[in-house]
Design a protein around this motif. Structure first.
Motif, PDB file in Angstrom:
ATOM      1  N   SER A  48       0.339  -1.134  -0.127  1.00 35.48           N
ATOM      2  CA  SER A  48      -0.011  -0.507   0.706  1.00 35.48           C
ATOM      3  C   SER A  48       0.719   1.161   0.043  1.00 35.48           C
ATOM      4  N   LEU A  52      -1.340   3.873   4.463  1.00 32.08           N
ATOM      5  CA  LEU A  52      -2.168   3.163   5.238  1.00 32.08           C
ATOM      6  C   LEU A  52      -2.078   3.346   6.936  1.00 32.08           C
ATOM      7  N   ARG A  56      -5.899  -0.248   9.832  1.00 25.91           N
ATOM      8  CA  ARG A  56      -6.353  -0.955   8.961  1.00 25.91           C
ATOM      9  C   ARG A  56      -5.036  -1.630   8.105  1.00 25.91           C
ATOM     10  N   ASP A  59      -5.974  -3.898  10.434  1.00 24.72           N
ATOM     11  CA  ASP A  59      -7.526  -5.110  10.127  1.00 24.72           C
ATOM     12  C   ASP A  59      -6.928  -6.140   9.165  1.00 24.72           C
ATOM     13  N   TYR A  60      -6.596  -6.014   8.363  1.00 18.62           N
ATOM     14  CA  TYR A  60      -6.028  -6.992   7.315  1.00 18.62           C
ATOM     15  C   TYR A  60      -5.359  -7.991   8.099  1.00 18.62           C
ATOM     16  N   ASP A 131      -4.335  -1.594  -2.180  1.00 11.09           N
ATOM     17  CA  ASP A 131      -5.296  -1.336  -0.936  1.00 11.09           C
ATOM     18  C   ASP A 131      -6.196   0.569  -2.033  1.00 11.09           C
ATOM     19  N   CYS A 133      -8.765   1.321  -2.849  1.00  8.54           N
ATOM     20  CA  CYS A 133     -10.018   2.318  -1.800  1.00  8.54           C
ATOM     21  C   CYS A 133      -9.879   2.868  -0.847  1.00  8.54           C
ATOM     22  N   ASP A 134      -9.079   2.093   0.294  1.00  3.28           N
ATOM     23  CA  ASP A 134      -8.595   2.668   1.502  1.00  3.28           C
ATOM     24  C   ASP A 134      -7.375   3.314   1.356  1.00  3.28           C
ATOM     25  N   GLN A 135      -6.621   3.524   0.200  1.00  5.09           N
ATOM     26  CA  GLN A 135      -6.360   5.000  -0.076  1.00  5.09           C
ATOM     27  C   GLN A 135      -6.414   6.077  -0.501  1.00  5.09           C
ATOM     28  N   PRO A 137     -10.131   7.094  -0.534  1.00  4.92           N
ATOM     29  CA  PRO A 137     -11.613   6.654  -0.768  1.00  4.92           C
ATOM     30  C   PRO A 137     -12.437   6.896  -1.423  1.00  4.92           C
ATOM     31  N   TRP A 140     -11.961   6.457  -5.453  1.00  8.96           N
ATOM     32  CA  TRP A 140     -12.265   5.521  -6.133  1.00  8.96           C
ATOM     33  C   TRP A 140     -14.094   6.006  -5.879  1.00  8.96           C
TER      34      TRP A 140
END
Length: 152
Positions: A48, A52, A56, A59-60, A131, A133-135, A137, A140
């Motif tokens: 990433s 992140l 997060r 979480d991964y 990632d 969509c997390d980086q 959002p 995206w």
């Protein structure tokens, strides 16, 4: 249909990913001092581009450990690497969007998918890693919203 992560690649590249990632995931074992968790966190942070936060990434790591606990840690990548997108991609009849980002390891594959389906909309986000969509959002979500609005 919104496609992010389409895998259009030759057999050699596919086999290399399987030999690297799937083999490593199949061989995965817990290590003393939870070093295996640190390693997963390090890999995910690298993929990433360090963008992140620790929440997060944690979480991964938890998701990976739950998959490992169920004996399924390697299943996702193994399935992704054997599935051939080319033929099914050609059969899609509804409007499509190929969404990619330049920092994703599958970016070249997205370009190949767009070459196969130039009738699909195409959106590219600059940078990021796996990632996006997390980086990024908002970027995206904006790409998806723009595509959906174009269908009106």
């Amino acid at each position: 249909m919104i496609l992010h992560g389409v895998m259009i690649m030759g057999d050699e590249a596919r086999e290399a990913l399987t030999a690297d990632i799937v083999a490593r995931e199949k061989a995965f074992r817990p290590l003393p001092g939870a070093a295996h968790m640190v390693e997963i966190a390090r890999i995910r942070d690298h993929l990433s581009d360090g963008e992140l936060g620790p929440e997060r990434i944690s979480d991964y790591v938890c998701q990976a450990m739950m998959a490992w606990d169920r004996g399924a840690y390697w299943y996702g990548h193994a399935a992704a690497f054997v599935y051939r997108h080319e033929e099914p991609l050609g059969r899609i009849t509804q409007p499509g969007l190929i969404l990619t980002n330049t920092g994703d390891m599958m970016h070249q594959s997205a370009l190949a998918a767009h070459a196969l389906r130039p009738d699909f909309a195409y959106a590219e986000i600059e940078g990021g890693g796996i990632d996006i969509c997390d980086q990024k959002p908002q970027a995206w979500a904006d790409a998806i919203a723009t595509f959906l609005k174009s269908l009106d």
